[in-house]
Design a protein around this motif. Structure first.
Motif, PDB file in Angstrom:
ATOM      1  N   LEU A 267      -4.092   1.121 -15.777  1.00  0.00           N
ATOM      2  CA  LEU A 267      -4.344   1.400 -17.195  1.00  0.00           C
ATOM      3  C   LEU A 267      -4.088   2.874 -17.485  1.00  0.00           C
ATOM      4  O   LEU A 267      -3.435   3.230 -18.464  1.00  0.00           O
ATOM      5  N   LYS A 268      -4.618   3.700 -16.599  1.00  0.00           N
ATOM      6  CA  LYS A 268      -4.474   5.147 -16.828  1.00  0.00           C
ATOM      7  C   LYS A 268      -3.007   5.577 -16.718  1.00  0.00           C
ATOM      8  O   LYS A 268      -2.540   6.400 -17.501  1.00  0.00           O
ATOM      9  N   ALA A 269      -2.293   4.994 -15.772  1.00  0.00           N
ATOM     10  CA  ALA A 269      -0.886   5.365 -15.603  1.00  0.00           C
ATOM     11  C   ALA A 269      -0.106   5.097 -16.885  1.00  0.00           C
ATOM     12  O   ALA A 269       0.791   5.849 -17.249  1.00  0.00           O
ATOM     13  N   ARG A 270      -0.481   4.011 -17.603  1.00  0.00           N
ATOM     14  CA  ARG A 270       0.216   3.667 -18.851  1.00  0.00           C
ATOM     15  C   ARG A 270      -0.430   4.288 -20.083  1.00  0.00           C
ATOM     16  O   ARG A 270      -0.060   3.996 -21.209  1.00  0.00           O
ATOM     17  N   MET A 271      -1.489   5.113 -19.874  1.00  0.00           N
ATOM     18  CA  MET A 271      -2.212   5.736 -20.987  1.00  0.00           C
ATOM     19  C   MET A 271      -2.715   4.687 -21.977  1.00  0.00           C
ATOM     20  O   MET A 271      -2.616   4.834 -23.193  1.00  0.00           O
ATOM     21  N   LEU A 272      -3.285   3.606 -21.408  1.00  0.00           N
ATOM     22  CA  LEU A 272      -3.949   2.603 -22.235  1.00  0.00           C
ATOM     23  C   LEU A 272      -5.448   2.886 -22.212  1.00  0.00           C
ATOM     24  O   LEU A 272      -5.977   3.331 -21.189  1.00  0.00           O
ATOM     25  N   GLY A 273      -6.107   2.656 -23.347  1.00  0.00           N
ATOM     26  CA  GLY A 273      -7.523   3.000 -23.445  1.00  0.00           C
ATOM     27  C   GLY A 273      -8.432   1.915 -22.907  1.00  0.00           C
ATOM     28  O   GLY A 273      -8.004   0.779 -22.654  1.00  0.00           O
ATOM     29  N   LEU A 274      -9.691   2.273 -22.720  1.00  0.00           N
ATOM     30  CA  LEU A 274     -10.686   1.299 -22.253  1.00  0.00           C
ATOM     31  C   LEU A 274     -11.929   1.421 -23.119  1.00  0.00           C
ATOM     32  O   LEU A 274     -12.480   2.501 -23.299  1.00  0.00           O
ATOM     33  N   GLU A 275     -12.348   0.264 -23.650  1.00  0.00           N
ATOM     34  CA  GLU A 275     -13.564   0.272 -24.458  1.00  0.00           C
ATOM     35  C   GLU A 275     -14.760  -0.181 -23.631  1.00  0.00           C
ATOM     36  O   GLU A 275     -15.866   0.294 -23.814  1.00  0.00           O
ATOM     37  N   GLY A 276     -14.490  -1.121 -22.719  1.00  0.00           N
ATOM     38  CA  GLY A 276     -15.613  -1.602 -21.917  1.00  0.00           C
ATOM     39  C   GLY A 276     -15.147  -2.461 -20.767  1.00  0.00           C
ATOM     40  O   GLY A 276     -14.037  -3.029 -20.785  1.00  0.00           O
ATOM     41  N   TRP A 277     -15.999  -2.500 -19.713  1.00  0.00           N
ATOM     42  CA  TRP A 277     -15.671  -3.301 -18.526  1.00  0.00           C
ATOM     43  C   TRP A 277     -16.961  -3.961 -18.080  1.00  0.00           C
ATOM     44  O   TRP A 277     -17.904  -3.279 -17.684  1.00  0.00           O
ATOM     45  N   TYR A 278     -17.000  -5.266 -18.226  1.00  0.00           N
ATOM     46  CA  TYR A 278     -18.215  -6.000 -17.843  1.00  0.00           C
ATOM     47  C   TYR A 278     -17.902  -6.795 -16.587  1.00  0.00           C
ATOM     48  O   TYR A 278     -16.973  -7.598 -16.553  1.00  0.00           O
ATOM     49  N   SER A 279     -18.692  -6.566 -15.534  1.00  0.00           N
ATOM     50  CA  SER A 279     -18.474  -7.254 -14.260  1.00  0.00           C
ATOM     51  C   SER A 279     -19.728  -8.009 -13.884  1.00  0.00           C
ATOM     52  O   SER A 279     -20.821  -7.444 -13.885  1.00  0.00           O
ATOM     53  N   ILE A 348      -9.457  -3.544 -23.438  1.00  0.00           N
ATOM     54  CA  ILE A 348      -8.566  -2.384 -23.433  1.00  0.00           C
ATOM     55  C   ILE A 348      -7.977  -2.147 -24.824  1.00  0.00           C
ATOM     56  O   ILE A 348      -8.037  -3.018 -25.699  1.00  0.00           O
ATOM     57  N   ILE A 349      -7.433  -0.954 -25.002  1.00  0.00           N
ATOM     58  CA  ILE A 349      -6.921  -0.543 -26.314  1.00  0.00           C
ATOM     59  C   ILE A 349      -5.468  -0.094 -26.157  1.00  0.00           C
ATOM     60  O   ILE A 349      -5.156   0.682 -25.250  1.00  0.00           O
ATOM     61  N   GLY A 350      -4.608  -0.583 -27.063  1.00  0.00           N
ATOM     62  CA  GLY A 350      -3.196  -0.200 -26.990  1.00  0.00           C
ATOM     63  C   GLY A 350      -2.725   0.568 -28.218  1.00  0.00           C
ATOM     64  O   GLY A 350      -3.534   1.074 -29.015  1.00  0.00           O
ATOM     65  N   TRP A 351      -1.454   0.608 -28.369  1.00  0.00           N
ATOM     66  CA  TRP A 351      -0.744   1.302 -29.477  1.00  0.00           C
ATOM     67  C   TRP A 351      -1.426   1.066 -30.808  1.00  0.00           C
ATOM     68  O   TRP A 351      -1.776  -0.067 -31.121  1.00  0.00           O
ATOM     69  N   MET A 352      -1.667   2.091 -31.555  1.00  0.00           N
ATOM     70  CA  MET A 352      -2.297   2.071 -32.882  1.00  0.00           C
ATOM     71  C   MET A 352      -3.720   1.496 -32.837  1.00  0.00           C
ATOM     72  O   MET A 352      -4.230   0.965 -33.818  1.00  0.00           O
ATOM     73  N   GLY A 353      -4.313   1.549 -31.633  1.00  0.00           N
ATOM     74  CA  GLY A 353      -5.718   1.138 -31.508  1.00  0.00           C
ATOM     75  C   GLY A 353      -5.951  -0.355 -31.433  1.00  0.00           C
ATOM     76  O   GLY A 353      -7.089  -0.822 -31.576  1.00  0.00           O
ATOM     77  N   TYR A 354      -4.889  -1.138 -31.208  1.00  0.00           N
ATOM     78  CA  TYR A 354      -5.080  -2.600 -31.167  1.00  0.00           C
ATOM     79  C   TYR A 354      -5.767  -3.036 -29.874  1.00  0.00           C
ATOM     80  O   TYR A 354      -5.362  -2.617 -28.785  1.00  0.00           O
TER      81      TYR A 354
END
Ligand SMILES: NC(=O)c1ccc[n+]([C@@H]2O[C@H](COP(=O)([O-])OP(=O)(O)OC[C@H]3O[C@@H](n4cnc5c(N)ncnc54)[C@H](O)[C@@H]3O)[C@@H](O)[C@H]2O)c1
Length: 445
Positions: A267-279, A348-354
């Motif tokens: 995710l970080k390599a592609r500069m994609l955001g993270l809102e939450g991770w539930y495990s 996760i969060i992508g382009w334009m916050g989607y």
């Protein structure tokens, strides 16, 4: 053209792995018995050492055009599987065969052909106290007036084992239950304070710390497979430096966290955001039962939670990772036995916050993933000792959820950086050039 590693910066000769290597595990439960049974099975040609880098991985050397990629074990002088001898301590007196049957990881078809071998591995009396692991009640326990007495008995066990089994060297991998959460305090600050606390029977000194102290005093490399505080204290790190002993930890990186250290760097390599991770996980083995105690779970939780922050670095990338929510749950669910099931929901969060979601449903076998890690840690730690390395072995971070690093250094969690570090350390020690993956020389005429 990249230069060869300077020979001056590495030990000139690394002694060969001659003679027998004793691998001792505090804890003779699911992980330890699966490890021992697996090694014996490989020795008999009944299975392959799947999951083990020391047995199966290759290492590229030199330029790509040289096409040199031997097995790691061909490059590095590691102890051979045939030279390994096993021993353990456990408060439960079951031999390795009985313990493996109770653990329920391996099936009859794998256990029966090696039943005699496993029955001969009987646990030595453990240093054990119920207040550090509340859900286990065993009688195979050492007695002593002070914690120092108990640790001295462990040292004697190591010497006796070495002599009886004609071992040249020993290595210890902690495969015992996760102890309750303890914060490092003044008792762990210096070797003198630590030894005084052992003599005073201070509650801040847990059984696992006594094994670690005893190992280092005996010049035996020590690896901590559980998340509890042990060899990651200033006192024991200082002692390991003084005695020239490699140490590493902590908490084997097997199922869900291993996945995290693969996906999060992506995710970080592609500069994609993270809102939450539930495990969340369900598991029904004895480890699951121990972790059902909130104090032991807290130790595990701390270890599991540190991973994402360190990889994603929200302080550098606030737009992508600031304030993401990270929740980890483990539920003890007996019908599952050792066959854990984990679910991850990743927002996760992508382009334009989607927003997008990734779901991972991992049906893993905990001890099947952990066993080759025990093998690799034992062999690499023994090699590190012969190579003259001492103190924290950061290059073994690859195997740990909560890797130890020098004071003031961020631990490295990214699995691929860890793998590069591991292989480059081996290249460095064996006088091979570092691989930078620059590769410009292939395009320069
Ligand atoms: N299996 C995995 O994937 C995995 C991953 C990371 C960490 N771990 C850790 O590895 C450890 C072993 O896991 P397991 O599934 O084999 O557990 P297990 O419960 O099957 O075995 C642990 C054994 O340790 C013994 N023990 C407890 N305190 C001891 C002491 N002071 N001295 C000696 N023995 C002691 C217990 O009696 C038990 O037999 C646990 O701490 C677990 O959290 C396992």
């Amino acid at each position: 053209m990249q230069g060869k590693t300077s020979k001056a910066s590495r030990p000139t000769t690394i002694p060969a792995a001659t003679g027998r290597l004793g691998v001792l595990t505090p804890g003779l439960g699911a992980v330890a018995t699966t490890f021992m049974a697996g090694v014996e099975s490989v020795r008999l040609g009944r299975s392959k050492p799947i999951g083990s880098l020391t047995q199966m991985a290759t290492i590229r050397l030199g330029k790509r055009t040289e096409k040199r990629a031997p097995l790691i074990k061909e490059l590095v002088p590691l102890a051979a599987l045939d030279d390994l001898v096993f021993g353990a301590w456990d408060p439960i007196p079951d031999d390795a065969y009985t313990a493996a049957r109770k653990a329920g990881v391996l099936e009859d078809r794998d256990l029966e052909p090696i039943a005699e071998f496993l029955k001969n591995i009987k646990p030595m009396p453990a240093v054990f106290e119920n207040r550090y692991v509340t859900r286990i009640d065993g009688k195979n326990v050492k007695k002593g007036k002070t914690k120092r007495d108990l640790a001295e008995q462990l040292r004697q066990d190591m010497r006796d084992f070495k002599k009886k089994n004609k071992c040249e060297r020993l290595v210890i991998v902690w495969c015992a239950s996760t102890e309750i959460f303890i914060k490092a305090g003044k008792q762990h600050a210096t070797v003198a304070a630590f030894e005084k606390a052992m003599e005073d029977n201070d509650e801040a000194i847990s059984p696992s710390m006594l094994y670690a102290w005893a190992a280092i005093m005996e010049g035996v490399p020590y690896c901590n497979g559980a998340p509890n505080l042990a060899v990651d204290t200033p006192a024991l790190q200082q002692l390991a430096q003084e005695k020239g002993v490699p140490i590493s930890g902590k908490d084997f990186k097997t199922g869900q966290t291993w996945m995290k250290t693969i996906i999060a760097p992506g995710l970080k390599a592609r500069m994609l955001g993270l809102e939450g991770w539930y495990s969340t996980n369900i598991l029904g083995n004895r480890d699951g039962e121990v972790l059902d105690d909130p104090a032991s779970f807290k130790t595990k939780e701390e270890s599991k939670l540190s991973v994402l922050h360190t990889i994603l670095q929200p302080e550098i990338y606030p737009d992508l990772y600031e304030g993401f929510s990270h929740v980890v749950r483990i539920n003890y669910y007996p019908p599952r036995g050792d066959n854990k099931e984990g679910w991850d929901n990743i927002d996760i969060i992508g382009w334009m916050g989607y927003p997008m979601q990734i779901k991972v449903n991992f049906l893993c076998r905990d001890s099947i993933l952990a066993a080759p890690i025990v093998l690799d840690l034992a062999l690499f730690s023994d090699f590190a000792h012969r190579a003259g390395l001492k103190g924290i072995q950061e290059w073994l971070s690859f195997y740990y959820k909560s890797p130890m690093a020098a004071a003031g250094l961020q631990p490295e969690h990214d699995l691929f950086i860890q793998q590069t570090k591991l292989k480059n350390t081996l290249r460095h020690l064996m006088g091979e050039e570092q691989i930078t993956h620059l590769g410009l020389e292939y395009y320069q005429s």
